[in-house]
Write a protein that holds these residues in place. Structure first.
Motif, mmCIF file in Angstrom:
data_model
loop_
_atom_site.group_PDB
_atom_site.id
_atom_site.type_symbol
_atom_site.label_atom_id
_atom_site.label_comp_id
_atom_site.label_asym_id
_atom_site.label_seq_id
_atom_site.Cartn_x
_atom_site.Cartn_y
_atom_site.Cartn_z
ATOM 1 N N MET A 46 -16.333 -15.517 71.100
ATOM 2 C CA MET A 46 -15.726 -16.491 70.238
ATOM 3 C C MET A 46 -14.951 -15.743 69.164
ATOM 4 O O MET A 46 -15.529 -14.951 68.425
ATOM 5 C CB MET A 46 -16.824 -17.371 69.648
ATOM 6 N N GLY A 47 -13.668 -15.933 69.065
ATOM 7 C CA GLY A 47 -12.844 -15.252 68.072
ATOM 8 C C GLY A 47 -12.902 -15.956 66.729
ATOM 9 O O GLY A 47 -12.958 -17.178 66.658
ATOM 10 N N LEU A 48 -12.892 -15.195 65.665
ATOM 11 C CA LEU A 48 -12.903 -15.751 64.320
ATOM 12 C C LEU A 48 -12.353 -14.739 63.336
ATOM 13 O O LEU A 48 -12.044 -13.611 63.706
ATOM 14 C CB LEU A 48 -14.331 -16.164 63.918
ATOM 15 N N GLU A 49 -12.225 -15.186 62.096
ATOM 16 C CA GLU A 49 -11.799 -14.282 61.032
ATOM 17 C C GLU A 49 -13.008 -14.026 60.139
ATOM 18 O O GLU A 49 -13.730 -14.957 59.779
ATOM 19 C CB GLU A 49 -10.669 -14.903 60.227
ATOM 20 N N LEU A 50 -13.227 -12.769 59.821
ATOM 21 C CA LEU A 50 -14.370 -12.370 58.999
ATOM 22 C C LEU A 50 -13.890 -11.369 57.969
ATOM 23 O O LEU A 50 -13.268 -10.365 58.327
ATOM 24 C CB LEU A 50 -15.459 -11.761 59.890
ATOM 25 N N ASN A 51 -14.146 -11.645 56.701
ATOM 26 C CA ASN A 51 -13.702 -10.754 55.611
ATOM 27 C C ASN A 51 -12.214 -10.452 55.692
ATOM 28 O O ASN A 51 -11.779 -9.337 55.431
ATOM 29 C CB ASN A 51 -14.513 -9.465 55.613
ATOM 30 N N GLY A 52 -11.427 -11.452 56.114
ATOM 31 C CA GLY A 52 -9.980 -11.304 56.150
ATOM 32 C C GLY A 52 -9.428 -10.594 57.372
ATOM 33 O O GLY A 52 -8.250 -10.293 57.436
ATOM 34 N N GLY A 53 -10.257 -10.304 58.357
ATOM 35 C CA GLY A 53 -9.787 -9.598 59.548
ATOM 36 C C GLY A 53 -10.311 -10.236 60.823
ATOM 37 O O GLY A 53 -11.226 -11.047 60.799
ATOM 38 N N PRO A 54 -9.723 -9.866 61.956
ATOM 39 C CA PRO A 54 -10.162 -10.437 63.226
ATOM 40 C C PRO A 54 -11.564 -9.980 63.588
ATOM 41 O O PRO A 54 -11.957 -8.850 63.312
ATOM 42 C CB PRO A 54 -9.135 -9.909 64.235
ATOM 43 N N ALA A 55 -12.311 -10.890 64.195
ATOM 44 C CA ALA A 55 -13.683 -10.581 64.582
ATOM 45 C C ALA A 55 -14.033 -11.331 65.861
ATOM 46 O O ALA A 55 -13.348 -12.273 66.247
ATOM 47 C CB ALA A 55 -14.652 -10.957 63.467
ATOM 48 N N LEU A 56 -15.100 -10.893 66.491
ATOM 49 C CA LEU A 56 -15.576 -11.499 67.727
ATOM 50 C C LEU A 56 -17.067 -11.765 67.589
ATOM 51 O O LEU A 56 -17.840 -10.860 67.275
ATOM 52 C CB LEU A 56 -15.324 -10.557 68.907
ATOM 53 N N LEU A 57 -17.451 -13.016 67.797
ATOM 54 C CA LEU A 57 -18.855 -13.403 67.756
ATOM 55 C C LEU A 57 -19.370 -13.438 69.183
ATOM 56 O O LEU A 57 -18.809 -14.109 70.039
ATOM 57 C CB LEU A 57 -19.012 -14.776 67.096
ATOM 58 N N VAL A 58 -20.449 -12.720 69.439
ATOM 59 C CA VAL A 58 -21.060 -12.673 70.764
ATOM 60 C C VAL A 58 -22.262 -13.612 70.771
ATOM 61 O O VAL A 58 -23.167 -13.459 69.951
ATOM 62 C CB VAL A 58 -21.498 -11.242 71.133
ATOM 63 N N LEU A 59 -22.226 -14.591 71.683
ATOM 64 C CA LEU A 59 -23.323 -15.535 71.825
ATOM 65 C C LEU A 59 -24.067 -15.239 73.115
ATOM 66 O O LEU A 59 -23.458 -15.009 74.154
ATOM 67 C CB LEU A 59 -22.792 -16.968 71.879
ATOM 68 N N ILE A 60 -25.388 -15.262 73.044
ATOM 69 C CA ILE A 60 -26.222 -15.126 74.236
ATOM 70 C C ILE A 60 -27.165 -16.317 74.244
ATOM 71 O O ILE A 60 -27.902 -16.534 73.277
ATOM 72 C CB ILE A 60 -26.994 -13.788 74.258
ATOM 73 N N GLY A 61 -27.103 -17.088 75.315
ATOM 74 C CA GLY A 61 -27.911 -18.299 75.385
ATOM 75 C C GLY A 61 -27.538 -19.303 74.318
ATOM 76 O O GLY A 61 -28.377 -20.057 73.855
ATOM 77 N N GLY A 62 -26.272 -19.282 73.880
ATOM 78 C CA GLY A 62 -25.806 -20.194 72.849
ATOM 79 C C GLY A 62 -26.167 -19.803 71.435
ATOM 80 O O GLY A 62 -25.821 -20.486 70.489
ATOM 81 N N GLU A 63 -26.839 -18.693 71.273
ATOM 82 C CA GLU A 63 -27.257 -18.211 69.953
ATOM 83 C C GLU A 63 -26.497 -16.945 69.583
ATOM 84 O O GLU A 63 -26.214 -16.113 70.453
ATOM 85 C CB GLU A 63 -28.760 -17.907 69.945
ATOM 86 N N PRO A 64 -26.167 -16.760 68.289
ATOM 87 C CA PRO A 64 -25.471 -15.540 67.867
ATOM 88 C C PRO A 64 -26.300 -14.285 68.161
ATOM 89 O O PRO A 64 -27.479 -14.227 67.839
ATOM 90 C CB PRO A 64 -25.301 -15.727 66.363
ATOM 91 N N ASP A 65 -25.672 -13.326 68.817
ATOM 92 C CA ASP A 65 -26.323 -12.049 69.122
ATOM 93 C C ASP A 65 -25.779 -10.941 68.236
ATOM 94 O O ASP A 65 -26.519 -10.129 67.715
ATOM 95 C CB ASP A 65 -26.099 -11.681 70.582
ATOM 96 N N SER A 66 -24.455 -10.918 68.078
ATOM 97 C CA SER A 66 -23.812 -9.887 67.259
ATOM 98 C C SER A 66 -22.425 -10.361 66.876
ATOM 99 O O SER A 66 -21.886 -11.295 67.449
ATOM 100 C CB SER A 66 -23.729 -8.559 68.018
ATOM 101 N N VAL A 67 -21.868 -9.699 65.885
ATOM 102 C CA VAL A 67 -20.485 -9.955 65.494
ATOM 103 C C VAL A 67 -19.802 -8.602 65.354
ATOM 104 O O VAL A 67 -20.383 -7.646 64.865
ATOM 105 C CB VAL A 67 -20.388 -10.797 64.192
#
Length: 56
Positions: free
Chosen positions: A1-22
């Motif tokens: 899932m792509g998003l912006e974090l602290n003003g920069g591009p980021a990727l949120l990794v979901l496992i089983g629908g739950e956040p695993d890492s960013v």
């Protein structure tokens, strides 16, 4: 899932629908300078309601 974090591009990794890492990318001059990865569950709680982007 792509998003912006602290003003920069980021990727949120979901496992089983739950956040695993960013992962946040620090881009300067068109090149990746740093890649930051957060695995700390306490820091991922704000992403708890995140829904994955659907690829079409």
């Amino acid at each position: 899932m792509g998003l912006e974090l602290n003003g920069g591009p980021a990727l949120l990794v979901l496992i089983g629908g739950e956040p695993d890492s960013v992962m946040q990318v620090d881009v300067r001059g068109g090149f990746i300078q740093y890649l930051y990865i957060a695995l700390n569950p306490d820091k991922l709680t704000s992403f708890g309601g995140a829904q994955p982007d659907r690829i079409r």
